[in-house]
Design an enzyme around this catalytic site. Structure first.
Site, PDB file in Angstrom:
ATOM      1  N   ASP A  37       1.386  -0.820  -0.048  1.00  0.00           N
ATOM      2  CA  ASP A  37      -0.250  -0.170  -0.548  1.00  0.00           C
ATOM      3  C   ASP A  37       1.198   0.976  -0.306  1.00  0.00           C
ATOM      4  O   ASP A  37       1.968   1.299   0.092  1.00  0.00           O
ATOM      5  CB  ASP A  37      -1.179  -0.321   1.091  1.00  0.00           C
ATOM      6  CG  ASP A  37      -0.749   0.213   2.356  1.00  0.00           C
ATOM      7  OD1 ASP A  37       1.231   0.469   2.611  1.00  0.00           O
ATOM      8  OD2 ASP A  37      -1.337   0.230   3.575  1.00  0.00           O
ATOM      9  N   CYS A  38       0.197   2.498  -0.053  1.00  0.00           N
ATOM     10  CA  CYS A  38       1.234   3.814  -0.738  1.00  0.00           C
ATOM     11  C   CYS A  38       2.429   4.052   0.880  1.00  0.00           C
ATOM     12  O   CYS A  38       3.390   3.597   0.349  1.00  0.00           O
ATOM     13  CB  CYS A  38       0.246   4.870  -0.560  1.00  0.00           C
ATOM     14  SG  CYS A  38      -0.472   5.410   0.990  1.00  0.00           S
ATOM     15  N   SER A  39       1.581   3.784   2.276  1.00  0.00           N
ATOM     16  CA  SER A  39       2.944   3.627   2.612  1.00  0.00           C
ATOM     17  C   SER A  39       4.148   2.860   3.681  1.00  0.00           C
ATOM     18  O   SER A  39       4.778   3.213   3.716  1.00  0.00           O
ATOM     19  CB  SER A  39       2.040   4.117   4.472  1.00  0.00           C
ATOM     20  OG  SER A  39       1.217   3.394   4.562  1.00  0.00           O
ATOM     21  N   SER A  57       0.985   6.780   6.480  1.00  0.00           N
ATOM     22  CA  SER A  57       0.719   8.257   5.736  1.00  0.00           C
ATOM     23  C   SER A  57       0.379   9.487   6.664  1.00  0.00           C
ATOM     24  O   SER A  57       1.875   9.932   6.738  1.00  0.00           O
ATOM     25  CB  SER A  57       0.146   8.393   4.046  1.00  0.00           C
ATOM     26  OG  SER A  57      -1.248   8.351   4.788  1.00  0.00           O
ATOM     27  N   HIS A  93      -3.139  10.158   1.483  1.00  0.00           N
ATOM     28  CA  HIS A  93      -2.063   8.566   0.171  1.00  0.00           C
ATOM     29  C   HIS A  93      -0.198   9.251   0.742  1.00  0.00           C
ATOM     30  O   HIS A  93      -0.309  10.666   1.115  1.00  0.00           O
ATOM     31  CB  HIS A  93      -2.834   8.926  -0.988  1.00  0.00           C
ATOM     32  CG  HIS A  93      -1.673   8.571  -2.096  1.00  0.00           C
ATOM     33  ND1 HIS A  93      -2.092   6.258  -1.834  1.00  0.00           N
ATOM     34  CD2 HIS A  93      -1.074   8.647  -3.696  1.00  0.00           C
ATOM     35  CE1 HIS A  93      -1.034   6.229  -2.825  1.00  0.00           C
ATOM     36  NE2 HIS A  93      -0.894   7.699  -4.029  1.00  0.00           N
ATOM     37  N   HIS A 111       4.907   6.053  -6.982  1.00  0.00           N
ATOM     38  CA  HIS A 111       3.838   5.710  -5.386  1.00  0.00           C
ATOM     39  C   HIS A 111       3.034   4.577  -5.181  1.00  0.00           C
ATOM     40  O   HIS A 111       2.739   3.933  -6.893  1.00  0.00           O
ATOM     41  CB  HIS A 111       2.641   6.953  -5.153  1.00  0.00           C
ATOM     42  CG  HIS A 111       1.366   7.328  -6.423  1.00  0.00           C
ATOM     43  ND1 HIS A 111       0.203   6.732  -5.986  1.00  0.00           N
ATOM     44  CD2 HIS A 111       1.769   7.030  -7.908  1.00  0.00           C
ATOM     45  CE1 HIS A 111      -0.231   7.034  -7.291  1.00  0.00           C
ATOM     46  NE2 HIS A 111       0.634   7.229  -8.152  1.00  0.00           N
TER      47      HIS A 111
END
Length: 140
Positions: A37-39, A57, A93, A111
């Protein structure tokens, strides 16, 4: 005289590592090359440089030093966007700057995109320009 490129090798390593994951699938809660996932992605890429980031995030948005102006962004900075749900002022995000265009006050960032996994997008895209919240510099 101190070379102005001191420490830039780390940034190039960081971006190079990140780019190596292009196309990896998005996975909610994912923290490894089998899915991010993004983080989870930013956390993993910085960990490869022996830099510990927190896991979300929202908490990553409190780390490092703030970068007040888009024109001052540098490669390797973390950029934050409002979530797709609720108020866009709440961080939801995160991505890593790969390229900066100070003239157009825009940047490209890598990302974990929910729809297409690890990819590079442009801050000028309406979806991101509307949701941009701010940036933090982790690599000094």
């Amino acid at each position: 005289a101190v070379s102005s490129s001191a420490g830039r090798g780390d940034v190039d390593d960081l971006i190079g590592s990140a780019m190596g994951f292009l196309g990896v699938a998005y996975r909610f809660g994912g923290t490894s090359p089998s899915g991010f996932d993004c983080s989870g992605f930013t956390n993993y890429v910085f960990k490869l440089q022996n830099i510990a980031l927190t896991r979300s995030s929202r908490s990553q948005y409190t780390e490092g030093n703030p970068v007040a102006d888009v024109a001052d962004l540098k490669k390797g900075d973390l950029v934050f966007f409002g979530g797709s749900r609720g108020g866009s002022s709440s961080v939801g995000h995160v991505g890593i700057v790969t390229e900066v265009n100070p003239d157009s006050r825009s940047f490209k960032f890598i990302h974990a995109s929910r729809s297409s996994g690890i990819k590079v997008d442009d801050s000028k895209q309406a979806y991101y320009s509307r949701r941009y919240v701010g940036a933090r510099r982790i690599l000094q």
